[in-house]
Structure formats: C-alpha cells, structure tokens
Write a protein that holds these residues in place. Sequence first.
Motif, PDB file in Angstrom:
ATOM      1  N   UNK A  87     -16.671 -70.146   9.084  1.00  0.00           N
ATOM      2  CA  UNK A  87     -17.617 -70.672   8.133  1.00  0.00           C
ATOM      3  C   UNK A  87     -19.205 -70.301   8.462  1.00  0.00           C
ATOM      4  N   UNK A  88     -19.856 -70.256   7.622  1.00  0.00           N
ATOM      5  CA  UNK A  88     -21.525 -69.843   7.762  1.00  0.00           C
ATOM      6  C   UNK A  88     -22.132 -70.976   7.335  1.00  0.00           C
ATOM      7  N   UNK A  89     -23.437 -71.202   7.744  1.00  0.00           N
ATOM      8  CA  UNK A  89     -24.389 -72.343   7.340  1.00  0.00           C
ATOM      9  C   UNK A  89     -24.803 -71.666   5.719  1.00  0.00           C
ATOM     10  N   UNK A  90     -24.665 -70.749   5.482  1.00  0.00           N
ATOM     11  CA  UNK A  90     -24.849 -70.436   4.014  1.00  0.00           C
ATOM     12  C   UNK A  90     -23.841 -70.847   3.281  1.00  0.00           C
ATOM     13  N   UNK A  91     -22.674 -70.911   3.395  1.00  0.00           N
ATOM     14  CA  UNK A  91     -21.464 -71.304   2.621  1.00  0.00           C
ATOM     15  C   UNK A  91     -21.333 -72.702   2.960  1.00  0.00           C
ATOM     16  N   UNK A  92     -21.799 -73.384   3.885  1.00  0.00           N
ATOM     17  CA  UNK A  92     -21.754 -74.750   3.937  1.00  0.00           C
ATOM     18  C   UNK A  92     -22.734 -75.372   3.085  1.00  0.00           C
ATOM     19  N   UNK A  93     -23.921 -74.515   2.869  1.00  0.00           N
ATOM     20  CA  UNK A  93     -25.010 -74.887   2.056  1.00  0.00           C
ATOM     21  C   UNK A  93     -24.793 -74.870   0.512  1.00  0.00           C
ATOM     22  N   UNK A  94     -23.874 -74.051   0.281  1.00  0.00           N
ATOM     23  CA  UNK A  94     -23.564 -73.689  -1.179  1.00  0.00           C
ATOM     24  C   UNK A  94     -22.542 -74.810  -1.401  1.00  0.00           C
ATOM     25  N   UNK A  95     -21.564 -75.114  -0.548  1.00  0.00           N
ATOM     26  CA  UNK A  95     -20.644 -75.906  -0.882  1.00  0.00           C
ATOM     27  C   UNK A  95     -21.213 -77.481  -1.207  1.00  0.00           C
ATOM     28  N   UNK A  96     -22.215 -77.572  -0.361  1.00  0.00           N
ATOM     29  CA  UNK A  96     -22.980 -79.340  -0.386  1.00  0.00           C
ATOM     30  C   UNK A  96     -23.826 -79.044  -1.477  1.00  0.00           C
ATOM     31  N   UNK A  97     -24.130 -78.181  -2.210  1.00  0.00           N
ATOM     32  CA  UNK A  97     -25.670 -78.167  -3.031  1.00  0.00           C
ATOM     33  C   UNK A  97     -25.586 -79.378  -3.864  1.00  0.00           C
ATOM     34  N   UNK A  98     -26.852 -79.838  -4.095  1.00  0.00           N
ATOM     35  CA  UNK A  98     -27.285 -80.978  -4.962  1.00  0.00           C
ATOM     36  C   UNK A  98     -26.591 -80.737  -6.287  1.00  0.00           C
ATOM     37  N   UNK A  99     -26.640 -79.709  -7.044  1.00  0.00           N
ATOM     38  CA  UNK A  99     -26.266 -79.611  -8.316  1.00  0.00           C
ATOM     39  C   UNK A  99     -24.874 -79.983  -8.645  1.00  0.00           C
ATOM     40  N   UNK A 100     -23.977 -79.375  -7.531  1.00  0.00           N
ATOM     41  CA  UNK A 100     -22.703 -79.425  -7.290  1.00  0.00           C
ATOM     42  C   UNK A 100     -22.208 -81.425  -7.091  1.00  0.00           C
ATOM     43  N   UNK A 101     -23.126 -81.804  -6.184  1.00  0.00           N
ATOM     44  CA  UNK A 101     -23.149 -83.178  -5.934  1.00  0.00           C
ATOM     45  C   UNK A 101     -23.467 -84.045  -7.208  1.00  0.00           C
ATOM     46  N   UNK A 102     -24.375 -83.807  -7.947  1.00  0.00           N
ATOM     47  CA  UNK A 102     -24.963 -84.364  -9.102  1.00  0.00           C
ATOM     48  C   UNK A 102     -23.718 -84.470 -10.318  1.00  0.00           C
ATOM     49  N   UNK A 103     -22.836 -83.216 -10.198  1.00  0.00           N
ATOM     50  CA  UNK A 103     -21.646 -83.078 -11.283  1.00  0.00           C
ATOM     51  C   UNK A 103     -20.581 -83.836 -10.863  1.00  0.00           C
ATOM     52  N   UNK A 104     -20.537 -84.217  -9.544  1.00  0.00           N
ATOM     53  CA  UNK A 104     -19.357 -85.015  -8.875  1.00  0.00           C
ATOM     54  C   UNK A 104     -18.195 -84.125  -8.577  1.00  0.00           C
ATOM     55  N   UNK A 105     -18.761 -82.683  -8.249  1.00  0.00           N
ATOM     56  CA  UNK A 105     -17.748 -81.734  -7.991  1.00  0.00           C
ATOM     57  C   UNK A 105     -17.853 -81.368  -6.478  1.00  0.00           C
ATOM     58  N   UNK A 106     -18.695 -82.125  -5.612  1.00  0.00           N
ATOM     59  CA  UNK A 106     -18.803 -81.580  -4.442  1.00  0.00           C
ATOM     60  C   UNK A 106     -17.931 -82.377  -3.285  1.00  0.00           C
ATOM     61  N   UNK A 107     -17.587 -81.749  -2.277  1.00  0.00           N
ATOM     62  CA  UNK A 107     -16.748 -82.159  -1.447  1.00  0.00           C
ATOM     63  C   UNK A 107     -17.852 -83.105  -0.653  1.00  0.00           C
ATOM     64  N   UNK A 108     -17.564 -84.171   0.173  1.00  0.00           N
ATOM     65  CA  UNK A 108     -18.770 -84.774   1.065  1.00  0.00           C
ATOM     66  C   UNK A 108     -18.885 -83.965   2.400  1.00  0.00           C
ATOM     67  N   UNK A 109     -19.962 -84.184   3.107  1.00  0.00           N
ATOM     68  CA  UNK A 109     -20.128 -83.423   4.317  1.00  0.00           C
ATOM     69  C   UNK A 109     -19.021 -83.800   5.355  1.00  0.00           C
ATOM     70  N   UNK A 110     -18.503 -85.117   5.439  1.00  0.00           N
ATOM     71  CA  UNK A 110     -17.471 -85.412   6.286  1.00  0.00           C
ATOM     72  C   UNK A 110     -16.188 -84.715   5.914  1.00  0.00           C
ATOM     73  N   UNK A 111     -15.835 -84.643   4.590  1.00  0.00           N
ATOM     74  CA  UNK A 111     -14.815 -83.826   4.157  1.00  0.00           C
ATOM     75  C   UNK A 111     -14.718 -82.514   4.659  1.00  0.00           C
TER      76      UNK A 111
END
Length: 186
Positions: A87-111
């Motif tokens: 897992x790279x920092x770039x992909x972590x950033x991609x998974x947690x990006x704001x656009x995805x969070x705002x759409x309700x499609x993002x996992x949480x940081x703890x997940x």
Amino acid sequence: LACDQLIDAAVVVEVADRDRLAHAERLQDAVAADAVREAEESIRGIIEQIETGYTQGISVIIGNLSEDVRQFLLKKGIELQTDEVYMTDKQIQHALRTVKQNAGKSVTAEQLVAFPSLMGKCEVYWDKQKRNIQFITRQGNEVQKFVVELNYRTKIWGVKKTVNAFITAGIIEERNLGMQNIIKIK
C-alpha cells in the motif's frame, strides 16, 4: 522389554516433535501479528502525514495473498511476481479523497487501517473484466471493497517494482457482488 522401550522412545519423540511444531506455529503467528500491527501503525502514520502535506513515495507491506487465492490466479494464467501486497501513500490518499467522502463512497481512515488485520478473513472476488482482486469486508452496516491490482508496476521507496498493489477502496452495495464479471474466490 526392548520393544516396549522402543515404543516409549518413539512416543517421546512424537510428543517432542508435536511440541516443537506447536511452538513454531505460535512463533509464526506472533510474527504475523507483529507484521499486521506494524502495517496498521504505518498506515496510520501515512494518513497523518498526508493530512499535513503531500505524498512522499512511502509504502508498506500490508500482507500476503493466501495460497488458495494464489492457486485460483494461477489457474487463470496469472503468475505473480510476489505474494506480498503493498500500500502506498499515493493510493491511501486516493482512497480517502474528499470527493469520494462527500459522495458517501469512501471507507473511513480507521477502516483502511484495519484492512491488514482483516485481509485473511475477507471474502475475496476476482474481477474478470479488470483482472484484479477485491477483498470485501462488512463493518457497521456497510460493505467495503479493497481493490488489489496484480503484478502492478509502481514505485516502492523510489524504485520501480512489480508488486501486488492496493489501488483503492470504497463503499459498495451488496448487489454489486453478484455482477457477471465478479467471481467469488473464497
């Protein structure tokens, strides 16, 4: 009498072998648990670093693909360069990006942090179309998908390598797992 002594000696050796095997398995489990804890702490650190700045090319090994998954992939004609998953920092950033969070499609940081400890317990699916694997968890009332690209060419600590790479994660609907291009591995 000599035969009884040989039988007793064989039993002692068998018990000692079982004890050594059990000890070795406990050590292996402890090493695996330490690796999972280390991966989780590394992911936490990466998330904190991303929140305060940019990605820096940091990566962490989060686990290994299981034997049954590797055998499934081999039957599909995929020879893995390694069984490790990065897992790279770039992909972590991609998974947690704001656009995805705002759409309700993002996992949480703890997940995301919990993923290494859940990898071995996940349902695993093969996406025939994209030729990647998806680890499925159910945390809370949601279904999370963690996608791993196989034999993926990426930079690991500044060096181009071919690895199995976590590429994204998100919240999905249960019905998506029944799509034609998705095959359950385990």
